[in-house]
Design an enzyme around this catalytic site. Structure first.
Site, PDB file in Angstrom:
ATOM      1  N   HIS A  93       0.661  -1.202   0.064  1.00  0.00           N
ATOM      2  CA  HIS A  93      -0.035   0.044  -0.085  1.00  0.00           C
ATOM      3  C   HIS A  93       0.921   1.434   0.027  1.00  0.00           C
ATOM      4  CE1 HIS A  93      -3.597  -2.489   0.762  1.00  0.00           C
ATOM      5  NE2 HIS A  93      -4.019  -1.426   0.598  1.00  0.00           N
ATOM      6  N   LYS A 126     -10.117  -7.828   8.479  1.00  0.00           N
ATOM      7  CA  LYS A 126     -10.781  -8.041   9.740  1.00  0.00           C
ATOM      8  C   LYS A 126     -10.370  -6.719  10.616  1.00  0.00           C
ATOM      9  CE  LYS A 126      -6.664  -9.749  12.065  1.00  0.00           C
ATOM     10  NZ  LYS A 126      -6.317  -9.372  13.388  1.00  0.00           N
TER      11      LYS A 126
END
Lengths: 191, 280
Positions: free
Chosen positions: A38, A103
């Protein structure tokens, strides 16, 4: 509660049909990326350059798999904490990223971007990496092989089990789920 | 004096690393089965079903229970009448970790320096806590500790005059803020007393106690029950999807402390609760 089946690439229409709390089975190609990838993607965007992978209408799975044994497609491959990618996600969503799998909580910058551009956040079961690996039929590195488990992979998944944690209407499974089962502190419990 | 070959220590450490990552502890497995039967939330039930199925697949295929195979935390109880020969104790432990993570196809997650952050590519060094005890045995307890649950763990110096209530509030608050992030259902280790680092250390040691086992002192056993009840009223549930089983158990460990101090540390252990113990 029968799960909904979806296939990738994920269209905005498909996202529009999903609601927080829906169990979903994903089939098709998905991308992976976590912290280091990222960071690299956002650096490219900041420099005004293109990305090494097309993220339009794609799903990014936040995962750093364990290495495969000889003959295996992949090692264990469960979700990592999505919150660490919150800083980067809105920019990718603005570019057409349609889904994320991870999550844990997302921040409001991410959920607002999801509502604005039409994207969905799925949660997979953390700690079920061996089970989830059975639903990954093929894996290949698309970018940043030097990052090892943090490289960008393309996974081919079949009936990959997730649940909609945040939908494009502001629905939030973590908030709703907790509200339903909290005792004593009741609805005030969730700030 | 009894002697133990360093190579044997390395082999035992390697075996424990592999077994911990592939085979779920029996007490955690039983807690999942109970959770599957008792959790009233359908989302929560589904999570327990996946965790049970995951444990079976991991053990059968020698696949890690979770891809985050952790940084290895090793507790050594070294008998004062035993000597390690043919190498250093710490070197042997490190070698065992290196070997297991290579041959077991476990993920290498350790970086060399918290600031520079270059992967060491062999998951070393482990975090080693060694203490000298009576006898001529070497007891090794190790835990491949994942980041997801470690990152939501907390420590605090509280006002001792406020006592139990402030401890309880801090534990409940820690679990509440963590929400879905540390992968509940959790085991919660609470270290109280000593000094800042002692409380943190015993909060981790508390995680090795099996689910369902109570502190031997009655008053602390009651405190554990009270905390377990309080955190499970939060409604967070398995994976934070809503439910009544957020925490499988709470274990308290305490240590004498300064009259003006009260340290409290809360160490969370995710549902991929992995640890193994052996004695040489």
């Amino acid at each position: 509660m029968e799960p909904v089946r979806i296939t990738t690439p994920l269209t905005k229409d498909a996202v529009a049909g999903l609601r927080a709390g829906q169990q979903v089975l994903i089939t098709g190609r998905i991308l992976t990326a976590r912290d280091a990838a990222h960071k690299k993607l956002i650096e490219l965007l900041d420099q005004g350059m293109g990305l090494p992978v097309d993220i339009s209408n794609q799903i990014i799975y936040y995962v750093g798999p364990s290495p495969p044994r000889p003959g295996q497609v992949i090692g264990a491959a469960g979700p990592t904490t999505a919150g660490r990618m919150d800083f980067y996600a809105p920019q990718l969503i603005a570019l057409g990223l349609r889904g994320m799998i991870g999550k844990g909580f997302r921040n409001t910058a991410v959920t607002e971007a999801m509502q604005k551009y039409g994207a969905v956040y799925f949660a997979a079961v953390g700690g079920a990496g061996a089970l989830l690996a059975q639903r990954i039929r093929a894996a290949r590195v698309l970018a940043y092989p030097e990052l090892g488990p943090e490289a960008i992979y393309e996974f081919e998944v079949e009936d990959f089990p997730v649940i909609v944690a945040n939908d494009m209407y502001g629905g939030d499974l973590y908030r709703e789920g907790r509200k339903q089962y909290a005792l004593d502190k009741g609805e005030d419990a969730y700030a | 004096m009894r002697t133990v070959e360093a190579m044997l220590v390395a082999e035992v450490v390697a075996r424990l690393c592999e077994e911990a990552n592939f085979v779920l502890e029996e007490n955690i497995h039983s807690a999942f089965q109970r959770g599957f039967e008792e959790e009233i939330s359908p989302y929560g039930k589904e999570v327990f079903a996946q965790l049970l199925s995951n444990a079976a697949i991991a053990a059968k295929n020698r696949l890690p229970i979770c891809q985050d195979t952790g940084i290895v935390v090793v507790f050594i109880d070294l008998g004062q009448d035993v000597q390690v020969t043919g190498g250093s104790l710490y070197g042997a432990i490190t070698e065992g970790v290196r070997d297991a993570y290579q041959r077991g196809y476990l993920r290498k997650s350790v970086v060399n320096d918290p600031i520079e952050r270059t992967n060491t590519k062999d998951n070393t060094p482990p975090v080693i806590h060694c203490r000298i005890v009576d006898g001529d045995r070497i007891k090794i307890s190790l835990m491949p500790k994942s980041a997801g649950s470690e990152n939501m763990s907390t420590a605090k110096m509280v006002n001792p005059s406020k006592g139990w209530e402030v401890i309880k509030e801090f534990v409940v608050d820690t679990v509440e803020r963590a929400g879905p992030n540390p992968c509940p259902p959790l085991v919660v280790g609470v270290g109280i007393g000593g000094t800042l680092e002692k409380a943190a250390l015993i909060s981790k040691e508390a995680l090795f106690r099996p689910v369902g086992h109570r502190h031997p002192e009655e008053i602390k056993a009651h405190m554990e029950d009270e905390l377990l009840d309080a955190v499970n009223k939060l409604g967070i549930g398995p994976m934070g999807r809503g439910g009544r089983i957020t925490v499988l158990d709470v274990h308290i460990e305490t240590y004498p402390t300064h009259m003006a101090s009260m340290a409290v540390a809360v160490n969370l252990l995710c549902c991929a609760a992995r640890y193994k113990t052996a004695e040489i």
